[in-house]
Design an enzyme around this catalytic site. Sequence first.
Site, PDB file in Angstrom:
ATOM      1  N   GLY A  10       0.963  -1.271   0.054  1.00  0.00           N
ATOM      2  CA  GLY A  10       0.042   0.189  -0.030  1.00  0.00           C
ATOM      3  C   GLY A  10       0.881   1.274  -0.017  1.00  0.00           C
ATOM      4  O   GLY A  10       2.005   1.166   0.137  1.00  0.00           O
ATOM      5  N   VAL A  12       1.154   3.625   2.373  1.00  0.00           N
ATOM      6  CA  VAL A  12       1.779   3.883   3.551  1.00  0.00           C
ATOM      7  C   VAL A  12       2.960   2.674   3.751  1.00  0.00           C
ATOM      8  O   VAL A  12       4.140   2.946   4.087  1.00  0.00           O
ATOM      9  CB  VAL A  12       0.982   3.849   4.838  1.00  0.00           C
ATOM     10  CG1 VAL A  12       1.723   3.968   6.351  1.00  0.00           C
ATOM     11  CG2 VAL A  12      -0.005   4.987   4.754  1.00  0.00           C
ATOM     12  N   CYS A 126      -2.849  11.255  10.700  1.00  0.00           N
ATOM     13  CA  CYS A 126      -1.861  12.113   9.820  1.00  0.00           C
ATOM     14  C   CYS A 126      -2.032  13.631  10.274  1.00  0.00           C
ATOM     15  O   CYS A 126      -1.164  14.224  10.511  1.00  0.00           O
ATOM     16  CB  CYS A 126      -1.889  11.812   8.326  1.00  0.00           C
ATOM     17  SG  CYS A 126      -3.449  11.466   7.822  1.00  0.00           S
ATOM     18  N   HIS A 234      -0.050  17.159   3.701  1.00  0.00           N
ATOM     19  CA  HIS A 234      -0.888  17.800   4.168  1.00  0.00           C
ATOM     20  C   HIS A 234      -0.818  19.243   4.605  1.00  0.00           C
ATOM     21  O   HIS A 234       0.383  19.244   5.336  1.00  0.00           O
ATOM     22  CB  HIS A 234      -1.582  17.049   5.264  1.00  0.00           C
ATOM     23  CG  HIS A 234      -2.336  15.776   5.112  1.00  0.00           C
ATOM     24  ND1 HIS A 234      -2.656  15.500   3.975  1.00  0.00           N
ATOM     25  CD2 HIS A 234      -2.797  14.649   5.907  1.00  0.00           C
ATOM     26  CE1 HIS A 234      -3.217  14.186   3.799  1.00  0.00           C
ATOM     27  NE2 HIS A 234      -3.293  13.984   5.363  1.00  0.00           N
ATOM     28  N   ASN A 307       2.030  13.588   4.603  1.00  0.00           N
ATOM     29  CA  ASN A 307       1.195  12.823   5.333  1.00  0.00           C
ATOM     30  C   ASN A 307       1.605  11.152   5.452  1.00  0.00           C
ATOM     31  O   ASN A 307       1.109  10.271   6.085  1.00  0.00           O
ATOM     32  CB  ASN A 307      -0.149  12.914   4.916  1.00  0.00           C
ATOM     33  CG  ASN A 307      -0.160  12.628   3.558  1.00  0.00           C
ATOM     34  OD1 ASN A 307       0.109  13.534   2.703  1.00  0.00           O
ATOM     35  ND2 ASN A 307      -1.061  11.661   3.018  1.00  0.00           N
TER      36      ASN A 307
END
Length: 329
Positions: A10, A12, A126, A234, A307
Site C-alpha cells: 500500500g 503507507v 496524519c 497535508h 502525510n
Amino acid sequence: MKVAVVGATGLVGTVMLKVLEERNFPLTELIPVASEKSVGKEITFKGKKFPIVSMDTAIGMRPDIALFSAGGNTSLEHAPRFKEAGTTVIDNSSAWRMDPTVKLIVPEVNAHELSIDNKIIANPNCSTIQMVVVLKPLHDKYKIKRVVVSTYQSVTGTGVKAVEQLMNERKGIDGPKAYPYEIDLNVLPHIDVFMENGYTKEEMKMVKETNKIMSDDSIKVTATTVRIPVMGGHSESVNIEFENDFDLAEVRSILEESPGIIVVDDVANLKYPMPKDAHEKDEVFVGRIRRDESAPKALNLWIVADNLRKGAATNAVQIAEYLIQKELV
Ligand SMILES: NC(=O)c1ccc[n+]([C@@H]2O[C@H](COP(=O)([O-])OP(=O)(O)OC[C@H]3O[C@@H](n4cnc5c(N)ncnc54)[C@H](OP(=O)(O)O)[C@@H]3O)[C@@H](O)[C@H]2O)c1
C-alpha cells in the site's frame, strides 16, 4: 529484530519500507504481508527481493515488531493475533487509537508513556500528528486554551485508489472512484464519514486524538478537514489561543529548537511551507507565524508535513526505534 510490514504493497507500507531502509533500522529479517491477492509477489528491500506472505504465515514467524497499515478491520482482526504470538504491533489505522488501554504515540510528544506492557500501540491520524508536534512545545510554554484548525489534505491520505482517481481524471479516463465527486480542480470539505453532530470522523479524530496525545482534555479543539487535489503532503491553517501571552520572536525560537520541526518563515523572500517542499521529508514544517490581531494571546500558523512520512510511516518507525532504544520490545 524480526519486523513484519503488514500492508507492504500500500501507499503507507511502501513508504514504511523506504523509511526502514533509509534509517538503517536494525532488522535482521523482513516479513512483508499483504492481502491474499498479493501473496507470492515480491517487494525489494535494500536491493534484495522478499516474497509477500499471508497474515497466517507472518504470525507463524513470530516477528518482534509488526508495523500495520492495512485498514481498520484488518487491524482489529489480526493485531490481537500478532500480540498473542508475542509481537508488538504498531498500528496506523484508527482501529485502536481511542481504546483506553492502547497508547497513542507521537514520539516528540509522549513516547515516555510507553512501557514493555504495550503490545498494541496506535499511530495517530496524519493530520493530528503534524499538528501536535507543533502544539506541544507551545503548550508547555504558554498553555493552550483553544485550537481552530482547517486542513488542506493530500489525496495520498486516502490510499492508492485516490491517487489513481486524480491521475485518471487528469488524463480524462473514467476509472474507479475513491471520492463521491471529482477531486481534480475541486475541493471536498469531506474526509471520512459524516457523524451525527455534522462533523466528519476525521474532524472528530483531530479533536479527540489531540486531547489524548497531549494528556490534556482542557484543550478545546475544533476542526474542518478538507481534501484538495495535491500529492505531496497535508497543510493546516491553525489558530491557537493561549492562557498566557507570548512574544513572537520567542515562539519562533521555541519552534526552531523543538525536535522534528523546521521553521520556514521568511515572507519578505516568499518563504513559507508548501507540500511540494515537504514531500519525502520526515519533519514538520511551520511558517506564516503571526499574531492573531482579532483576539488577545492568539497565534496563527501554517503547518505542512508529508502525510505518508511523519503522518504515518516515519512516526511508526520512530516508535519502533524508541522501543528498541529503551529495550521495551
Ligand atoms: N495514507 C495515509 O496518509 C495514511 C496515514 C495514516 C494512516 N493511514 C492508514 O494506513 C492504512 C493503509 O493506508 P494506505 O493509504 O497505505 O492504503 P492502501 O494504499 O489502500 O494500502 C492498503 C494495504 O493494505 C493491504 N491489505 C488490505 N486488506 C488486507 C488484508 N485483509 N490482509 C492483509 N493486507 C491487506 C493491501 O494489500 P493488497 O495490495 O494486497 O490489497 C495494501 O498493502 C489505513 O488504515 C489508513 O487509514 C493512512
